[in-house]
Design an enzyme around this catalytic site. Structure first.
Site, short mmCIF file in Angstrom:
data_model
loop_
_atom_site.label_atom_id
_atom_site.label_comp_id
_atom_site.label_asym_id
_atom_site.label_seq_id
_atom_site.Cartn_x
_atom_site.Cartn_y
_atom_site.Cartn_z
N ASN A 49 0.83 -1.20 0.00
CA ASN A 49 0.00 0.00 0.00
C ASN A 49 0.87 1.26 0.00
OD1 ASN A 49 -3.08 0.77 0.47
ND2 ASN A 49 -1.86 2.21 1.67
N ASP A 50 1.46 1.58 1.14
CA ASP A 50 2.16 2.85 1.27
C ASP A 50 3.41 2.94 0.41
OD1 ASP A 50 0.37 3.91 3.24
OD2 ASP A 50 1.25 2.49 4.65
#
Length: 459
Positions: free
Chosen positions: A390-391
């Site tokens: 995700n990040d």
């Protein structure tokens, strides 16, 4: 005999250094780990030859118990839990240093005895650093195992209280240099060190755990080195110094990879900004620009591609999907597709987490590329397959100044022609938004065709 022991320590130190050097590359890391283990074995045997050891009874018992536990942990602990185990082992190292320092203090503190200045300073540093390392590592392992809340735990005047606690522990150590025969002060100093270790780690959020693990690893090395001075063991001094120095270097590398300063990690509370702002797109946010796809459509897109870059994340580790990813890559390569793997420095829960998982699935080392190596290739790549990340791929790090990950170097998956996200859900990461939400890759600024493949579709 003394010369033989010193030669053993010298040989062990050489093997430690060579082992560390070989761990710099995934292709030679296994051999480096083996050489370091052999060096430690030589150092242990050399220590057992010391003339000060008059009874081996408890040493044999402790060695048998420790070896049995180590063998069980190596075989039973899953790769997804390896960060927790590293944290616990760091804590054991710090705890051992604290116990050795305390034992030496009680042994030497005979009525009317005065400790030499160098011995006293070494003992107090060993117990202080060891106590902080033990308690901090246990909290870090608890956060990773979700026994302790992963979000930052904050309270008013927290940093001021930590500073007072640190200065109080140092003041007690200085007082003991003047009045050494005060066991209650020594006990209070050890309690202060343990409490400080807890309070230093609880305000640090889960996103910074890889950095915390590196830092605590360095602390355990420093504690071991000071303990080596306490008991005049050259092997312990050398090995502790190597661990301490390499841990600090790795901590700095991880901080640069996250675009965060060392002090910001220690005193920031990464998740606090998310909680305060509510994030840019929480769990209830409606995804924009996301096109959910099926396994069949994804297979067509991958099968007719010329080049595919796989981006693994912690979701891959939790799902234990590294073997399935390797099988998919094998099928694609049989069709003539070029497959590479992009490894972000902080993907997962500890440095090298993704490398270890892919190595477990027998992914060839030459196919693994660091962020700096692989980023220029995304622009010429047909499909980027993001598996549980995700990040580390979220463009909010570039274009959202109020995002907690703003400024963090990321993998440039948004420059690929097509992107497939394989995620368990649309839940947000530490940035406060899912990579598939508003400021994520699928918004209007994202030039790639972005699709979302639910993990249940693959099952």
């Amino acid at each position: 005999m003394a010369a033989l022991i010193e030669l053993a320590y010298l040989a062990a130190a050489a093997l430690f250094i060579i082992g560390l050097k070989r761990m710099a590359s995934p292709a030679t890391a296994r051999a480096g780990n083996f050489l370091s283990a052999v060096g430690m074995l030589i150092a242990i045997v050399g220590t057992l030859l010391d003339r000060h050891i008059v009874s081996f009874q408890w040493i044999v018992v402790g060695g048998a118990i420790g070896s049995g536990l180590g063998l069980w942990m190596a075989r039973a602990v899953r790769m997804t839990a390896m960060p927790q185990m590293v944290g616990i082992l760091n804590g054991f190292g710090g705890g051992a240093s604290q116990l050795v320092g305390a034992a030496e203090w009680h042994r030497l503190m005979q009525p009317g005895a005065l400790l030499p200045l160098d011995t006293a300073v070494s003992i107090y540093m060993s117990t202080l650093i060891g106590g902080v390392t033990f308690a901090g590592s246990m909290v870090a392992a608890g956060k990773l195992q979700e026994i302790v809340p992963g979000r930052p735990v904050l309270f008013p005047f927290q940093h001021l209280f930590n500073l007072v606690l640190f200065l109080g522990g140092a003041a007690m150590g200085m007082y003991l240099l003047i009045s050494p025969g005060r066991p209650e002060v020594f006990a209070a100093m050890n309690v202060a060190a343990l409490l400080l270790g807890v309070l230093l780690v609880i305000p640090i959020g889960g996103a910074d755990m890889p950095v915390v693990i590196c830092l605590l690893n360095s602390y355990s090395g420093l504690a071991a080195a000071t303990t080596g001075f306490v008991i005049s063991n050259h092997g312990l001094i050398i090995s502790g110094a190597l661990v301490g120095a390499s841990g600090i270097i790795l901590t700095q590398i991880m901080c640069r990879a996250m675009n965060r300063s060392f002090t910001n990690v220690l005193f920031g509370g990464f998740g606090a900004a998310i909680a305060a702002s509510g994030g840019s797109g929480g769990r209830g946010a409606a995804p924009r620009g996301v096109r959910e796809t099926s396994a069949e459509e994804a297979a067509l897109l991958l099968g007719y591609a010329r080049s595919v870059i796989v981006v693994p994340g912690y979701g891959l580790a939790v799902a234990q999907a590294q073997h399935q990813v390797r099988e998919l890559a094998d099928l694609l390569e049989k069709r003539g597709v070029e497959v590479k793997y992009a490894i972000h420095p902080v993907a997962g829960r500890m440095p090298g987490h993704m490398n270890v998982l892919l190595a477990e699935a027998n992914v060839p080392y030459p196919k693994l590329f660091d962020m700096e190596q692989i980023n220029p290739a995304f622009e010429w790549t047909d499909v980027a397959l993001v598996v549980g990340a995700n990040d580390v791929v979220n463009p909010a790090a570039r274009n959202t100044p109020n995002s907690p990950i703003y400024g963090m170097p990321i993998l440039d998956v948004d420059k690929a022609r097509h992107v497939i996200f394989l995620k368990r859900s649309l839940n947000p990461g530490f940035a406060g938004n899912s990579v598939l939400h508003g400021s994520g890759p699928c918004d209007q600024d994202f030039r790639a065709i972005c699709v979302y493949l639910r993990s249940s579709a693959v099952a």
